[in-house]
Design a protein around this motif. Structure first.
Motif, mmCIF file in Angstrom:
data_model
loop_
_atom_site.group_PDB
_atom_site.id
_atom_site.type_symbol
_atom_site.label_atom_id
_atom_site.label_comp_id
_atom_site.label_asym_id
_atom_site.label_seq_id
_atom_site.Cartn_x
_atom_site.Cartn_y
_atom_site.Cartn_z
ATOM 1 N N LYS A 253 0.820 -1.217 0.185
ATOM 2 C CA LYS A 253 -0.166 -0.061 0.034
ATOM 3 C C LYS A 253 1.065 1.352 -0.095
ATOM 4 O O LYS A 253 0.738 2.377 -0.880
ATOM 5 C CB LYS A 253 -0.954 0.053 1.161
ATOM 6 C CG LYS A 253 -2.004 1.037 1.143
ATOM 7 C CD LYS A 253 -2.738 1.035 2.507
ATOM 8 C CE LYS A 253 -3.680 2.355 2.551
ATOM 9 N NZ LYS A 253 -4.592 2.089 3.677
ATOM 10 N N ALA A 254 1.969 1.253 0.822
ATOM 11 C CA ALA A 254 2.785 2.573 0.990
ATOM 12 C C ALA A 254 3.568 2.516 -0.382
ATOM 13 O O ALA A 254 3.692 3.594 -0.767
ATOM 14 C CB ALA A 254 3.843 2.275 2.154
ATOM 15 N N ALA A 255 3.834 1.498 -0.952
ATOM 16 C CA ALA A 255 4.821 1.523 -2.282
ATOM 17 C C ALA A 255 3.859 2.184 -3.489
ATOM 18 O O ALA A 255 4.150 3.115 -4.007
ATOM 19 C CB ALA A 255 5.194 0.272 -2.575
ATOM 20 N N PHE A 256 2.664 1.825 -3.331
ATOM 21 C CA PHE A 256 1.719 2.318 -4.191
ATOM 22 C C PHE A 256 1.184 3.832 -4.181
ATOM 23 O O PHE A 256 0.715 4.431 -5.096
ATOM 24 C CB PHE A 256 0.458 1.203 -4.607
ATOM 25 C CG PHE A 256 1.097 0.192 -5.324
ATOM 26 C CD1 PHE A 256 1.844 0.098 -6.320
ATOM 27 C CD2 PHE A 256 -0.064 -1.004 -5.346
ATOM 28 C CE1 PHE A 256 2.319 -1.048 -6.873
ATOM 29 C CE2 PHE A 256 0.523 -2.150 -5.969
ATOM 30 C CZ PHE A 256 1.417 -2.218 -7.133
ATOM 31 N N GLU A 257 0.959 4.073 -2.878
ATOM 32 C CA GLU A 257 1.020 5.422 -2.495
ATOM 33 C C GLU A 257 2.065 6.398 -3.002
ATOM 34 O O GLU A 257 1.648 7.528 -3.621
ATOM 35 C CB GLU A 257 0.519 5.759 -1.243
ATOM 36 C CG GLU A 257 -0.697 5.017 -0.563
ATOM 37 C CD GLU A 257 -1.118 5.323 0.915
ATOM 38 O OE1 GLU A 257 0.282 5.504 1.761
ATOM 39 O OE2 GLU A 257 -2.037 4.767 1.237
#
Length: 89
Positions: A49-53
């Motif tokens: 999730k953090a990487a895609f944010e």
């Protein structure tokens, strides 16, 4: 056909299911392991999730899957990180 929108929905659903089932995954691991699978998987999906944010999925699905794989490899401990990482690569 798989595209960035579908991949995002898929990963969001994966994250939600892991979060919902974290305690169950940990309990299953308690029987045969060290009781950390639920926590490890939750760290992994949070890393995705953090990487895609930071860098949202694009039309380059190979790169998007590499992003997922590297998040799993870097955050999921034990044998699961390499297994999931390899699967997503």
């Amino acid at each position: 056909m798989l595209n960035a929108e579908i991949l995002t929905k898929w990963m969001t659903n994966f994250e939600n299911r892991i979060t919902q089932q974290k305690d169950h995954l940990t309990e299953l691991d308690r029987v045969i392991g060290d009781s950390d699978h639920g926590n490890n998987m939750e760290r992994g999906v949070n890393a995705i999730k953090a990487a895609f944010e930071k860098t949202p999925p694009t039309a380059d699905l190979a790169q998007d899957f590499k992003t997922i794989a590297m998040a799993m490899l870097s955050k999921v401990g034990g044998a699961s990180g390499p297994l999931y990482g390899t699967a997503f690569l």
